[in-house]
Design a protein around this motif. Structure first.
Motif, PDB file in Angstrom:
ATOM      1  N   ALA A   1      46.760  12.554  37.780  1.00  0.00           N
ATOM      2  CA  ALA A   1      46.809  12.352  36.337  1.00  0.00           C
ATOM      3  C   ALA A   1      48.092  12.919  35.759  1.00  0.00           C
ATOM      4  CB  ALA A   1      45.597  13.007  35.672  1.00  0.00           C
ATOM      5  N   GLU A   2      48.672  12.198  34.803  1.00  0.00           N
ATOM      6  CA  GLU A   2      49.877  12.642  34.107  1.00  0.00           C
ATOM      7  C   GLU A   2      49.689  12.455  32.606  1.00  0.00           C
ATOM      8  OE1 GLU A   2      53.406  10.799  35.512  1.00  0.00           O
ATOM      9  OE2 GLU A   2      53.034  11.255  37.620  1.00  0.00           O
ATOM     10  N   LEU A   3      50.226  13.428  31.849  1.00  0.00           N
ATOM     11  CA  LEU A   3      50.082  13.383  30.401  1.00  0.00           C
ATOM     12  C   LEU A   3      51.343  13.960  29.763  1.00  0.00           C
ATOM     13  CD1 LEU A   3      48.141  12.904  27.929  1.00  0.00           C
ATOM     14  CD2 LEU A   3      47.504  15.303  28.159  1.00  0.00           C
ATOM     15  N   ASP A   4      51.956  13.184  28.855  1.00  0.00           N
ATOM     16  CA  ASP A   4      53.130  13.647  28.127  1.00  0.00           C
ATOM     17  C   ASP A   4      52.698  14.210  26.785  1.00  0.00           C
ATOM     18  OD1 ASP A   4      54.637  12.759  30.208  1.00  0.00           O
ATOM     19  OD2 ASP A   4      55.189  10.860  29.255  1.00  0.00           O
ATOM     20  N   ILE A   5      52.999  15.526  26.553  1.00  0.00           N
ATOM     21  CA  ILE A   5      52.659  16.192  25.295  1.00  0.00           C
ATOM     22  C   ILE A   5      53.969  16.615  24.649  1.00  0.00           C
ATOM     23  CG2 ILE A   5      51.160  17.925  24.228  1.00  0.00           C
ATOM     24  CD1 ILE A   5      49.904  18.314  27.048  1.00  0.00           C
ATOM     25  N   GLU A   6      54.533  15.707  23.861  1.00  0.00           N
ATOM     26  CA  GLU A   6      55.836  15.926  23.255  1.00  0.00           C
ATOM     27  C   GLU A   6      56.845  16.291  24.343  1.00  0.00           C
ATOM     28  OE1 GLU A   6      55.275  18.533  19.871  1.00  0.00           O
ATOM     29  OE2 GLU A   6      54.662  16.848  18.630  1.00  0.00           O
ATOM     30  N   LYS A   7      57.418  17.518  24.314  1.00  0.00           N
ATOM     31  CA  LYS A   7      58.443  17.853  25.309  1.00  0.00           C
ATOM     32  C   LYS A   7      57.857  18.380  26.614  1.00  0.00           C
ATOM     33  CE  LYS A   7      59.295  22.599  23.604  1.00  0.00           C
ATOM     34  NZ  LYS A   7      60.330  23.526  23.137  1.00  0.00           N
ATOM     35  N   TYR A   8      56.518  18.506  26.688  1.00  0.00           N
ATOM     36  CA  TYR A   8      55.863  19.023  27.891  1.00  0.00           C
ATOM     37  C   TYR A   8      55.271  17.877  28.704  1.00  0.00           C
ATOM     38  CZ  TYR A   8      56.146  23.241  25.062  1.00  0.00           C
ATOM     39  OH  TYR A   8      56.587  24.258  24.282  1.00  0.00           O
ATOM     40  N   LYS A   9      55.190  18.131  30.007  1.00  0.00           N
ATOM     41  CA  LYS A   9      54.579  17.162  30.909  1.00  0.00           C
ATOM     42  C   LYS A   9      53.502  17.863  31.719  1.00  0.00           C
ATOM     43  CE  LYS A   9      55.728  13.389  34.036  1.00  0.00           C
ATOM     44  NZ  LYS A   9      55.484  12.361  33.031  1.00  0.00           N
ATOM     45  N   ALA A  10      52.271  17.337  31.655  1.00  0.00           N
ATOM     46  CA  ALA A  10      51.142  17.897  32.385  1.00  0.00           C
ATOM     47  C   ALA A  10      50.814  17.000  33.566  1.00  0.00           C
ATOM     48  CB  ALA A  10      49.928  18.031  31.473  1.00  0.00           C
ATOM     49  N   LYS A  11      50.607  17.635  34.736  1.00  0.00           N
ATOM     50  CA  LYS A  11      50.202  16.919  35.942  1.00  0.00           C
ATOM     51  C   LYS A  11      49.037  17.653  36.571  1.00  0.00           C
ATOM     52  CE  LYS A  11      54.715  14.963  37.210  1.00  0.00           C
ATOM     53  NZ  LYS A  11      55.735  14.855  38.283  1.00  0.00           N
ATOM     54  N   GLY A  12      48.084  16.891  37.120  1.00  0.00           N
ATOM     55  CA  GLY A  12      46.955  17.538  37.763  1.00  0.00           C
ATOM     56  C   GLY A  12      46.046  16.536  38.426  1.00  0.00           C
ATOM     57  N   LYS A  13      45.106  17.098  39.192  1.00  0.00           N
ATOM     58  CA  LYS A  13      44.097  16.250  39.826  1.00  0.00           C
ATOM     59  C   LYS A  13      43.204  15.625  38.773  1.00  0.00           C
ATOM     60  CE  LYS A  13      41.562  14.651  43.281  1.00  0.00           C
ATOM     61  NZ  LYS A  13      42.063  13.616  44.185  1.00  0.00           N
ATOM     62  N   VAL A  14      42.821  16.431  37.786  1.00  0.00           N
ATOM     63  CA  VAL A  14      41.990  15.967  36.676  1.00  0.00           C
ATOM     64  C   VAL A  14      42.531  16.565  35.384  1.00  0.00           C
ATOM     65  CG1 VAL A  14      39.678  15.932  35.645  1.00  0.00           C
ATOM     66  CG2 VAL A  14      39.929  15.773  38.125  1.00  0.00           C
ATOM     67  N   ILE A  15      42.609  15.760  34.326  1.00  0.00           N
ATOM     68  CA  ILE A  15      42.998  16.244  32.994  1.00  0.00           C
ATOM     69  C   ILE A  15      41.924  15.824  32.006  1.00  0.00           C
ATOM     70  CG2 ILE A  15      44.700  16.165  31.136  1.00  0.00           C
ATOM     71  CD1 ILE A  15      46.846  15.578  33.172  1.00  0.00           C
ATOM     72  N   HIS A  16      41.408  16.807  31.265  1.00  0.00           N
ATOM     73  CA  HIS A  16      40.345  16.522  30.291  1.00  0.00           C
ATOM     74  C   HIS A  16      40.889  16.764  28.882  1.00  0.00           C
ATOM     75  CE1 HIS A  16      36.625  17.607  27.930  1.00  0.00           C
ATOM     76  NE2 HIS A  16      36.358  16.397  28.358  1.00  0.00           N
ATOM     77  N   LEU A  17      40.764  15.736  27.998  1.00  0.00           N
ATOM     78  CA  LEU A  17      41.195  15.844  26.610  1.00  0.00           C
ATOM     79  C   LEU A  17      39.962  15.835  25.722  1.00  0.00           C
ATOM     80  CD1 LEU A  17      43.309  13.750  28.220  1.00  0.00           C
ATOM     81  CD2 LEU A  17      44.475  13.884  26.044  1.00  0.00           C
ATOM     82  N   ASP A  18      39.796  16.867  24.933  1.00  0.00           N
ATOM     83  CA  ASP A  18      38.667  16.989  24.013  1.00  0.00           C
ATOM     84  C   ASP A  18      39.217  16.990  22.592  1.00  0.00           C
ATOM     85  OD1 ASP A  18      36.468  17.574  22.510  1.00  0.00           O
ATOM     86  OD2 ASP A  18      35.752  19.205  23.784  1.00  0.00           O
ATOM     87  N   ASN A  19      39.149  15.833  21.931  1.00  0.00           N
ATOM     88  CA  ASN A  19      39.753  15.699  20.606  1.00  0.00           C
ATOM     89  C   ASN A  19      38.982  16.466  19.543  1.00  0.00           C
ATOM     90  OD1 ASN A  19      41.905  14.492  19.051  1.00  0.00           O
ATOM     91  ND2 ASN A  19      40.296  13.342  18.004  1.00  0.00           N
ATOM     92  N   LEU A  20      37.673  16.609  19.738  1.00  0.00           N
ATOM     93  CA  LEU A  20      36.894  17.328  18.730  1.00  0.00           C
ATOM     94  C   LEU A  20      37.292  18.801  18.670  1.00  0.00           C
ATOM     95  CD1 LEU A  20      33.320  15.811  19.188  1.00  0.00           C
ATOM     96  CD2 LEU A  20      34.895  15.463  17.295  1.00  0.00           C
ATOM     97  N   ASN A  21      37.461  19.407  19.843  1.00  0.00           N
ATOM     98  CA  ASN A  21      37.825  20.827  19.901  1.00  0.00           C
ATOM     99  C   ASN A  21      39.336  21.041  20.007  1.00  0.00           C
ATOM    100  OD1 ASN A  21      35.081  21.786  19.892  1.00  0.00           O
ATOM    101  ND2 ASN A  21      34.918  21.017  22.001  1.00  0.00           N
ATOM    102  N   LYS A  22      40.090  19.917  20.017  1.00  0.00           N
ATOM    103  CA  LYS A  22      41.549  19.978  20.081  1.00  0.00           C
ATOM    104  C   LYS A  22      42.033  20.762  21.305  1.00  0.00           C
ATOM    105  CE  LYS A  22      41.669  17.800  16.183  1.00  0.00           C
ATOM    106  NZ  LYS A  22      41.947  16.349  16.184  1.00  0.00           N
ATOM    107  N   THR A  23      41.448  20.463  22.464  1.00  0.00           N
ATOM    108  CA  THR A  23      41.837  21.162  23.702  1.00  0.00           C
ATOM    109  C   THR A  23      42.186  20.148  24.781  1.00  0.00           C
ATOM    110  OG1 THR A  23      39.552  21.264  24.488  1.00  0.00           O
ATOM    111  CG2 THR A  23      40.351  23.132  23.189  1.00  0.00           C
ATOM    112  N   ILE A  24      43.110  20.570  25.665  1.00  0.00           N
ATOM    113  CA  ILE A  24      43.467  19.798  26.847  1.00  0.00           C
ATOM    114  C   ILE A  24      43.396  20.742  28.034  1.00  0.00           C
ATOM    115  CG2 ILE A  24      45.262  18.453  27.990  1.00  0.00           C
ATOM    116  CD1 ILE A  24      46.393  17.799  25.244  1.00  0.00           C
ATOM    117  N   THR A  25      42.609  20.365  29.032  1.00  0.00           N
ATOM    118  CA  THR A  25      42.434  21.217  30.215  1.00  0.00           C
ATOM    119  C   THR A  25      42.964  20.476  31.437  1.00  0.00           C
ATOM    120  OG1 THR A  25      40.428  22.098  29.206  1.00  0.00           O
ATOM    121  CG2 THR A  25      40.797  22.585  31.529  1.00  0.00           C
TER     122      THR A  25
END
Length: 903
Positions: free
Chosen positions: A871-895
């Protein structure tokens, strides 16, 4: 086919008018009035469809959701449009014989034949009138021994020599009425109508009914002179069968029975003449349906709403574009552009033409013109000499780049489609097509390339080269532009915040449908899957409704919806194709209930239970604190929970707890036994086992009861025995059984089931998890904050558990994991190692680019998203990579699991 349409409308009028006659008027004894009703309505049937009235209605434009864009190619083109080779005098496609073109010829051939036959019969009848030998009371007597006798045509009466003087006197009195009332004129008129509507069986019923009215009228006058009984006897004596000549009035034409019955019927009262007025609503309805055209007009623009269209007529000068049979693309596009210009200026719209004559315009000059939108007109072709199967109008926008310019262009194509949807004679591609045309790419305003059909296609060629169809096309294009303009103006006048999440509104907000039940019809459905939107029409207003129903809904279906929430906009960007598949800037409503016109529920509401049971028989529930009672010393004596459906009161005086951190409104989980029902949906108990806050930071524990039901590790103790997993009946490994859950939500059409605080069984394995997502279509299960009890007694806890039902394989993602830290470049995110990210204030999950090799699972329009496998996720100037990425919009968290976040 306008003639066919007109004749069908005439036939529809005759059917309705005659049905009214049969049901309401036929039994009335106002014979003369019935005669004029039949004649007048027959004439009216021809007149109504020929009328044309226009009513202008001011348009109220509602926002529309977009269909997902259809990506065609990444080709990068130079110049303003794809280069099309010059094809001089390219022949039109060889066409098949169109049998429908024969319809007018066949129709008029039959009409002419019937009229010729009618004229021949009149001439034959006139031959016999030369034998007139006597004149009585204005009637000319023609004596005959054979053929048609005892009948009349105008003032000529054909009689049988065998009649007695008394019978002749009765006959002449009857035929005198026909002559004086000019009934033969009616006969001639009906001959013409039957010739024109020879295919309509109702016109023959009209003829029969009118002739019957003639006979009733003549019988009524004659019987008053000679008496009903004598007159009826003569009718029976001289009864004959079918009339040999349709132009004459036979004295005793069958059915004689109906005429004799009418002689002895009581006369209708004059008050019943009011029945003829009942036809008025029918006439008005036909006039409205067949002659009134409601034209949608837009409110006049004020000075602040000036709107400018840039019209680009493709090609020009030496660049002819497509050429077929002497018609060139450059000439046709200029002709249509000028028509749009004239219409737009009449509506108060400014128009800038990139060319007004046969001039060659540079690409730079084409995109330099200032305006609110740019419409580039072109005509398509297939590079073939023999045939041309491709056809229809196509609309192109630029490839998505995340800008509002492209989103507005996509919205413009949607309104253009709606404006042109009633065009006859040419098809329209309903999908938004994208290409990297330089004109679309470099333009500074929302731009659309309109391919107005294929000149190499037979039907399109006829449409594009027709002056009448060009006018219709120009009207449709302008209508779409005006709808876009007024929708954009309406949007600018509203104060909506940019958010993908449902927004909480203050009581002062005046939303017309929020928290209300509305009734209407489905206008259309756009998008698919989780991003499906219902365009719901209530009166003249269309609302956008997120499609959460359990089955497919159809256009025109009547529904009743309960509006439960509202989102302000929706953005979805597919990183693989780099395009916005959904962009909606308007309010999108959510629903909690939906019913069909027959009362069928389309949303399966989760079953409400006051509490659920654990395997150790302890009850548990998640609810909110409604009230807390304290005694004089500050200790809590009672805590009451209320989830909106059920209320549970806990007597905790014996626990002597102050519970200072628990507040009214807090969400808590309670475990207890010994409840009793004290009122409807109200329970009470003094045997609370434990009470936890949502974060489990605060708790109340009844040690005496807790130790009976749970081990020190927190495992359930089943029936007082040692801690062990629940023993359950074995089921196959490819099945999942839901043992219990505090909350269940099913999305049947998508095959998704969401569970909270669930207990599941897979084979001999038991899973307890706070959140579970079952995907029956893909055969997978995802459990969060899970504890797994295997059949061999082993117990495993995991942050996320994935189970592939088909492969019968588990994948575990633990809490702790090793991670290499790169100095100054790595920002660590994980338990105990949270880092501070430097993000902008308007950061939004909706704007993040993502991809995953295994799957992307979305719940409730990005309320929750799970990326699995590289999994890959671009967060503005940051790049997240991992086996699994969880986005929780209600709690405004990314794990991020088994991965990293880097600058």
């Amino acid at each position: 086919m306008e003639l066919l349409s007109y004749l069908l409308k005439v036939s529809a009028c005759t059917v309705l008018f005659f049905a009214f006659y049969v049901l309401v008027l036929r039994k009335l004894t106002f014979f003369k009035t019935n005669r004029f009703y039949l004649l007048f309505t027959l004439l009216l049937s021809f007149a109504i469809p020929a009328l044309n009235f226009t009513i202008e209605r001011e348009v109220v434009v509602s926002p529309m959701a977009l269909e997902p864009a259809v990506f065609l190619t990444d080709e990068t083109l130079t110049g303003q449009h794809q280069a099309i080779p010059h094809m001089p005098l390219l022949p039109v496609v060889e066409e098949r014989f169109d049998y429908r073109a024969l319809i007018p010829y066949v129709y008029f051939a039959v009409v002419l034949s019937l009229l010729v036959i009618a004229i021949w019969r009149i001439l034959q009848l006139l031959k016999h009138t030369k034998n007139s030998t006597q004149k009585i009371n204005g009637l000319r007597i023609v004596r005959k021994a054979a053929g048609f006798t005892n009948c009349s045509f105008f003032n000529y009466v054909f009689i049988d020599d065998k009649l007695t003087p008394d019978e002749l006197q009765v006959l002449l009195k009857h035929e005198e009425v026909h002559a004086k009332q000019l009934h033969s004129v009616d006969k001639v008129i009906l001959i013409v109508f039957k010739s024109l509507l020879w295919f309509n069986p109702v016109v023959y019923l009209y003829d029969k009914a009118l002739e019957q009215a003639h006979e009733y009228e003549a019988d009524d006058v004659a019987s008053k002179t000679f008496g009903n009984h004598s007159y009826a006897g003569l009718l029976l004596k001289l009864a004959v069968g079918e009339t040999q000549n349709k132009l004459i009035h036979n004295f005793v034409k069958s059915p004689v029975k109906e005429r004799i019955k009418m002689l002895f019927n009581s006369k209708s009262k004059n008050m019943k003449k009011l029945a003829y007025l009942l036809v008025t609503p029918l006439v008005l309805g036909l006039i409205w349906g067949f002659t009134v055209e409601v034209v949608e007009v837009f409110p006049a623009l004020n000075a602040k709403e000036k709107f400018t269209i840039v019209l680009d007529a493709g090609h020009g000068g030496n660049k002819k574009g497509v050429e077929v049979n002497g018609f060139t693309e450059k000439a046709l596009t200029l002709s249509i552009a000028k028509k749009i210009e004239a219409l737009a200026q009449s509506k108060g719209i400014n128009v800038v033409m990139t060319r007004k004559d046969d001039d060659e315009v540079s690409f730079k000059d084409r995109i330099a013109a200032n305006g609110d939108v740019l419409i580039s007109l072109h005509i398509n072709s297939e590079p073939t000499v023999i045939g041309g199967n491709r056809n229809g109008i196509e609309m192109y926008t630029a490839l998505a780049d995340g800008s509002s310019r492209i989103s507005k262009a996509n919205s413009l194509t949607d309104y253009l489609l709606k404006g042109m949807q009633n065009l006859q004679g040419i098809s329209i591609t309903e999908k938004i097509l994208t290409k990297s045309f330089a004109l679309l790419r470099e333009s500074k305003v929302p731009s659309v390339v309109l391919e107005l059909g294929y000149l190499t296609n037979k039907n399109d060629f006829k449409f594009i080269t027709s002056e009448e169809k060009q006018n219709e096309l120009a009207e449709g294009i302008l209508k779409g532009i005006l709808m876009y303009k007024h929708a954009a103006t309406s949007s600018e006048n509203r104060d909506y915040k940019s958010s993908i999440s449902p927004v909480k509104y203050k009581s002062t907000d005046k939303d017309p449908i929020l928290n209300k039940t509305i009734k209407g019809v489905v206008d259309s459905v756009s998008g698919s899957g989780l991003f499906s939107v219902i365009h719901f029409k209530v009166g003249n207003t269309i609302y956008l409704i997120r499609n959460d129903v359990n089955r497919k809904v159809s256009k025109g279906e009547e529904l009743t919806l309960k509006i439960s929430g509202r989102m302000n906009e929706m953005r979805v960007l597919d990183k693989k194709t780099n395009k916005e598949v959904i962009y909606i800037e308007k309010p999108i409503y959510t629903i909690s209930e939906a019913f069909t016109a027959k009362g069928e529920s389309l949303i399966k509401a989760p079953e409400n239970h006051p509490f659920l049971y654990e395997a150790n028989k302890a009850r548990f529930t998640t609810s909110k604190i409604e009230s807390i009672k304290r005694n004089s010393t500050g200790y809590v004596s009672e805590i009451v929970l209320n989830d909106g459906s059920f209320k549970i009161a806990f007597d905790v005086a014996a626990l002597k707890t102050k519970a200072e951190n628990f507040k009214i409104g807090n969400e808590v989980t309670a475990k207890f036994i010994g409840e009793r029902l004290t009122a409807k949906n109200t329970y009470a108990t003094n045997k609370l086992i434990s009470l936890y806050s949502a974060s489990k930071k605060d708790q109340i524990i009844n040690s005496a009861l807790y130790n009976k039901f749970y081990s020190k590790e927190g495992f359930q103790i089943v029936r007082g025995g040692k801690p062990k997993p629940l023993q359950m009946t074995t089921i196959p490994e490819n099945q999942v059984k839901i043992v219990s859950a505090s909350e269940t939500k099913n999305y049947v059409s998508r095959g998704i089931t969401n569970l909270k605080n669930a207990v599941l069984q897979i084979g001999k394995t038991k899973i307890e998890a706070e959140k579970v997502t079952l995907d029956s279509k893909n055969g997978s299960l995802i459990a969060e904050m899970a504890t797994i009890y295997f059949s061999d007694g082993k117990i495993k806890k995991s942050k996320v558990v994935m189970y592939d039902i088909k492969k019968q394989a588990y994948t575990f993602h633990e809490f702790a994991f090793e991670q290499k830290i790169e100095e100054k470049k790595s920002i660590i995110s994980g338990p105990g190692n949270e880092g501070q990210l430097e993000l902008s204030k308007d950061v939004s999950i909706a704007k993040m680019h993502y991809q995953a090799s295994d799957s992307v699972r979305v719940n409730k329009v990005l309320e929750s998203m799970l990326l699995s496998g590289k999994a890959e996720l671009d967060i503005e100037k940051y790049k997240a990579k991992g086996k699994v990425i969880h986005l929780d919009n209600l709690n405004k968290t990314i794990t991020v699991y088994l991965g990293s976040v880097k600058d």
